[in-house]
Scaffold this active site. Structure first.
Site, PDB file in Angstrom:
ATOM      1  N   ASP A  26       0.839  -1.191   0.000  1.00 61.63           N
ATOM      2  CA  ASP A  26       0.000   0.000   0.000  1.00 61.63           C
ATOM      3  C   ASP A  26       0.881   1.250   0.000  1.00 61.63           C
ATOM      4  O   ASP A  26       1.891   1.315   0.695  1.00 61.63           O
ATOM      5  CB  ASP A  26      -0.898  -0.025   1.247  1.00 61.63           C
TER       6      ASP A  26
ATOM      7  N   GLU B 212      14.531 -15.050  -0.452  1.00 59.86           N
ATOM      8  CA  GLU B 212      14.879 -16.141   0.447  1.00 59.86           C
ATOM      9  C   GLU B 212      13.818 -17.243   0.413  1.00 59.86           C
ATOM     10  O   GLU B 212      14.039 -18.330   0.942  1.00 59.86           O
ATOM     11  CB  GLU B 212      15.019 -15.630   1.881  1.00 59.86           C
TER      12      GLU B 212
END
Length: 550
Positions: A206, A267
């Site tokens: 956002d 990751e």
């Protein structure tokens, strides 16, 4: 958790994403507010549309001053929506149905009820004193500079305890985090890791360009004559659009944080991030900076098609401008979301063409190059709900009423059943009213009608999936002196031609020299366009698709 072998790290490229506004989707406990078990119960509806992923608007713990976009705990579910166990159940069921889950990460600001802010405001020398943007008053007691809040008034709120102002780009109860502090970045990334470990597939960031502010707190200049204009950041009635927002957002330091965010995602397997960029006339430059290079955002969510203009020239300009400016990045297109008037109400000239426009709009959207995002209810061609002042819950609309009626008109509950007070949304009093016009076109009504807008959405998304050209193929606009949208999508030597007549009258288009239609493909919902003597003849609000050679 990360797995030992990757499946499809590029699943997001060309994906169809369906936005769920949780408090308005499905209520299961009768309190009039949608919840996570309700989303789980309605996942088959979403899966049957043929989408790839769900974007969930905020469900975190919050005082709900801005309907959950004011977070007080990033790592828990607000009790009105359920529990973490409910989230896990919903996530598992979505994955079973081959649906990805993207959650709305609201990290530019928190609620003033967040423990971080409560500690920060206690003194000027506590451990989190510099976690928010604090500044002294001017000698005359006024705010540090001229920055404005999108929700009206100055972007600064006086705090009597610290005897300083704090920055808020939105409500006064939504203080901005100070991303110049490395500890803030670490804390925010820790909350992201919490959801990654839980198994979410991605994040919608956002207000992604609001993370950093100008350290010198320089005044924003007025919007100059040479500027591109305020864009869709704020309605015309809001003085926010009178400034050129050079210093309160979109700072160069944002690039470094987005790289850190991307590194965290890397990751884990098959994760993605899409950023919401609202930067007025500079949005295109910001988009290019945030998605280029493959080390920041995977894609950006643009405001370009969220306005009132549904014309060939406008759509061509928006898409071609992005393609020319962002050569190695990806975009997510949308016509509607929880912040703007529903697009059929923006695009239609009268009610009689609502269904036709609803069908034509998704056909256009589904053939553009990029990922696309659908907003709950648009598959029914829901019009904007007309609400009275006493029915509003949106602080933005209440603040600027009656010149701007806010965002509640697009946030009313999803109508599942034509019968009943709340259209099958709740057994209680819904938090916003369900208009009768919505109940008349509820899911159960359209489910039984093969010619409905809902059926058209399913067929159109199936068409998109069936043609590799529409997944990540190239896109080329064709020149014409007519007001018509015409382009090709091409991949591995296969080329499709799309022609859309967005006008209210018939048009005839001459094929480019050397191009022939090898095969007319049935574009769902449109069977009147035809090829005659090297020309494509289209009726009003019509569409054509063909496989071409040459």
């Amino acid at each position: 958790m990360a797995s030992s072998s990757k499946t499809n790290p590029d699943w997001w490229r060309g994906a169809v994403i369906y936005q769920v506004y949780p408090r308005s989707f499905q209520d299961t406990n009768g309190d009039g507010i949608g919840d996570l078990p309700g989303i789980t119960a309605r996942l088959p509806h979403i899966a049957n549309l043929g989408v790839d992923a769900i974007w969930l608007s905020p469900f975190f713990t919050s005082p709900m001053a801005d309907m959950g976009y004011d977070v007080s705990d990033y790592c828990d579910v607000d009790p009105m929506f359920g529990t973490l166990a409910d989230f896990d159940t919903m996530l598992a069921e979505a994955h079973r149905l081959s649906l990805k889950i993207i959650i709305d990460q609201v990290i530019s600001h928190t609620s003033d009820q967040h423990p971080w802010f409560k500690e920060s405001r206690e003194s000027r020398n506590n451990a989190r004193a510099d976690w928010y943007v604090w500044a002294d008053a001017k000698p005359d007691g006024t705010a540090p500079n001229n920055w404005l809040s999108i929700f009206g008034g100055p972007a600064w709120e006086w705090d009597g305890v610290r005897r300083q102002y704090y920055l808020h780009n939105f409500l006064g109860s939504q203080p901005d985090l100070n991303f110049h502090n490395p500890d803030v970045q670490e804390a925010v990334l820790d909350t992201v890791r919490f959801w990654l470990e839980r198994g979410v597939d991605g994040f919608r960031l956002d207000t992604v360009n609001y993370y950093f502010h100008d350290k010198e707190l320089r005044d924003n200049p007025p919007l100059g004559l040479g500027d591109d204009g305020p864009g869709l950041d704020a309605p015309d009635v809001n003085p926010y659009g009178m400034q050129s927002h050079l210093y309160d957002k979109t700072q160069p330091e944002n690039i470094g944080f987005l790289k850190r965010f991307r590194a965290l995602l890397e990751e884990y397997d098959d994760r993605t991030a899409v950023g919401e960029v609202g930067d007025g006339g500079r949005s295109l430059k910001t988009l290019a900076a945030y998605v280029s290079g493959g080390d920041k955002l995977h894609m950006c969510y643009t405001f370009d098609l969220l306005g009132p203009d549904f014309t060939a020239s406008h759509i061509k300009h928006c898409v071609s401008s992005f393609q020319e400016s962002v050569t190695d990045g990806w975009v997510c297109w949308a016509f509607s979301n929880h912040d703007v008037q529903r697009h059929v109400s923006r695009f239609i000239q009268n009610e009689s063409e609502r269904e036709r426009i609803g069908k034509l709009a998704i056909s256009v959207l589904a053939t553009l190059r990029g990922s696309i995002c659908l907003y709950q209810g648009e598959e029914l061609a829901l019009p904007e709900a007309q609400l009275e002042l006493h029915e509003l819950r949106d602080p933005y609309g209440i603040r600027f009423w009656p010149a701007f009626k806010g965002r509640d008109g697009c946030r009313t509950p999803m109508p599942w059943e034509s019968a009943g007070q709340s259209g099958g949304f709740s057994t209680g009093q819904p938090w916003l009213p369900v208009p009768d016009v919505h109940k008349a076109i509820a899911v159960d009504v359209q489910d039984a009608d093969p010619g409905s807008v809902l059926a058209h959405y399913r067929a159109t998304l199936a068409f998109r999936k069936a043609h590799a050209e529409l997944f990540d193929g190239g896109m080329t606009f064709l020149d014409t002196n007519q007001d018509i949208l015409i382009f090709t999508r091409e991949k591995a030597g296969d080329k499709l031609l799309f022609v859309f007549n967005l006008r209210r009258g018939p048009q005839t288009v001459t094929l480019p020299k050397g191009m022939t239609i090898a095969e007319t493909l049935p574009l769902p919902g449109f069977d009147t366009a035809r090829v005659e003597n090297g020309e494509i003849v289209l009726e009003a609000l019509d569409a054509f698709c063909g496989r071409v050679s040459g």
